[in-house]
Scaffold this motif. Structure first.
Motif, mmCIF file in Angstrom:
data_model
loop_
_atom_site.group_PDB
_atom_site.id
_atom_site.type_symbol
_atom_site.label_atom_id
_atom_site.label_comp_id
_atom_site.label_asym_id
_atom_site.label_seq_id
_atom_site.Cartn_x
_atom_site.Cartn_y
_atom_site.Cartn_z
ATOM 1 N N LEU A 4 41.169 52.025 48.392
ATOM 2 C CA LEU A 4 41.457 50.866 47.553
ATOM 3 C C LEU A 4 40.903 51.175 46.166
ATOM 4 O O LEU A 4 39.694 51.366 45.996
ATOM 5 C CB LEU A 4 40.814 49.596 48.110
ATOM 6 N N HIS A 5 41.788 51.238 45.196
ATOM 7 C CA HIS A 5 41.421 51.643 43.837
ATOM 8 C C HIS A 5 41.439 50.417 42.924
ATOM 9 O O HIS A 5 42.491 49.814 42.695
ATOM 10 C CB HIS A 5 42.401 52.693 43.333
ATOM 11 N N VAL A 6 40.276 50.056 42.398
ATOM 12 C CA VAL A 6 40.146 48.874 41.541
ATOM 13 C C VAL A 6 40.007 49.319 40.093
ATOM 14 O O VAL A 6 39.034 49.987 39.726
ATOM 15 C CB VAL A 6 38.918 48.027 41.944
ATOM 16 N N ASP A 7 40.979 48.969 39.268
ATOM 17 C CA ASP A 7 40.915 49.272 37.847
ATOM 18 C C ASP A 7 41.982 48.447 37.145
ATOM 19 O O ASP A 7 42.853 47.852 37.787
ATOM 20 C CB ASP A 7 41.122 50.765 37.569
ATOM 21 N N TYR A 8 41.913 48.411 35.825
ATOM 22 C CA TYR A 8 42.841 47.621 35.020
ATOM 23 C C TYR A 8 44.110 48.432 34.788
ATOM 24 O O TYR A 8 44.079 49.467 34.130
ATOM 25 C CB TYR A 8 42.161 47.257 33.700
#
Length: 348
Positions: A4-8
């Motif tokens: 799960l990759h969290v970034d804008y």
């Protein structure tokens, strides 16, 4: 591995921005046969907020983040430059999914106070922290809990597709390029102004984003690169160990000869006759003129740099390294930027 990759992801820009280092990392994960689910924290906060006001949607975004973790059951959560997802939410992931590994990846400089605070906060809850600053300066975060690793800025072969090293002087109308509109924590425009004054009438020096020239983004930035022979890789502040912005990979990967300050110590792992290092403004101006008047030398150095960046700093190796270091596995490649560190984060 499920990631799960969290970034804008800038979903509301509708493609007007260039691909980021975080996007390149995701491509590398996928190329290494990992499943990646993205969570664009700032966009979710805006989507969930009344009237689309992002600040009002932070609580809802954290709730949605926890829902995504619950429904996807990831093996690894990668937190990027998030100012939305809280440490408290990550602690809840720890409690609810103790087998899930958490890491923070960060490509911003340590001299920005908010960024150092962000790294320190995440270091208390994640398993490992990866930053585009060398271990000499990262040691300020030692003892907070996370293992510390340096990462370079990656080249993505589907994005850095140009090779200006094979183009002659006459095919590249921009002799020298510097793009930036960031003015906080820096005095670098004083250096740029000195260069502009020195080479006025001698070189076509484009300074998009400064001195009255409009900034260029996305496609327009790529079009500018396609016309460029040489460029300045100037950080807002110089001297941090191995720190540079993602200009280094954008320029090197596209065969644009670049000038970088010697205090970054990149000669430790970047081969000779690739980057042009300078000590001060006078030295920089002298070397700009040298390569401007010797196009064969410019092409040779730029070609070496491009080969090195694509061969050793590509997104596949970069993402493989992050996984191996996260899991403290033996390194499967002689990563040029990691020859001074063991997989468990300890110094060699």
């Amino acid at each position: 591995m499920k990631i799960l990759h969290v970034d804008y992801e800038r979903l509301r820009s509708y493609g007007s921005n260039r691909s980021s280092w975080a996007e390149k990392m995701k491509y590398g994960f996928i190329r290494n046969e990992h499943y990646v689910r993205s969570f664009s924290d700032r966009d979710v906060a805006a989507f969930e907020a009344p009237f689309g006001i992002r600040e009002l949607g932070k609580k809802a975004a954290n709730k949605r983040f926890l829902e995504v973790v619950e429904s996807n059951d990831p093996d690894l959560v990668v937190i990027g430059h998030s100012d939305i997802i809280t440490v408290e939410s990550l602690r809840l992931v720890r409690q609810r999914r103790p087998e899930c590994v958490l890491i923070h990846c960060n490509c911003d400089p340590l001299f920005v106070p908010d960024n150092s605070k962000r790294i320190a906060a995440f270091a208390e809850v994640v398993d490992a922290v990866f930053v585009t600053t060398g271990l000499r300066d990262l040691k300020r975060f030692a003892g907070l809990g996370a293992r510390l690793y340096y990462i370079p800025n990656p080249v993505e072969p589907s994005i850095e597709i140009l090779d200006n090293s094979v183009k002659t002087d006459s095919e590249l109308p921009i002799d020298l390029l510097f793009c930036s509109n960031a003015t906080k924590f820096t005095k670098r425009l004083e250096v740029v102004k000195g260069i502009k004054d020195a080479v006025d009438g001698e070189l076509n020096f484009k300074t998009y984003g400064s001195f009255g020239e409009a900034p260029v983004w996305g496609r327009d930035y790529d079009l500018a690169l396609a016309k460029t022979k040489m460029a300045l890789n100037l950080n807002r502040q110089e001297g941090d160990h191995w720190y540079t912005s993602d200009r280094m990979s954008q320029l090197g990967g596209n065969g644009v000869l670049q000038f970088a300050h010697s205090s970054g110590s990149f000669a430790d792992y970047v081969p000779p006759e690739t980057l042009v290092y300078f000590d001060d403004q006078a030295d920089l101006i002298s070397k700009i003129r040298e390569f401007h008047h010797d196009d064969a030398k410019r092409q040779d150095w730029a070609a070496r740099a491009r080969e090195f960046f694509h061969g050793e700093l590509n997104s596949s190796l970069y993402s493989r390294y992050i996984i191996e270091a996260t899991l403290a596995q033996p390194f499967s490649h002689d990563y040029v930027w990691a020859r001074n560190i063991n997989p468990d984060g300890s110094d060699k």
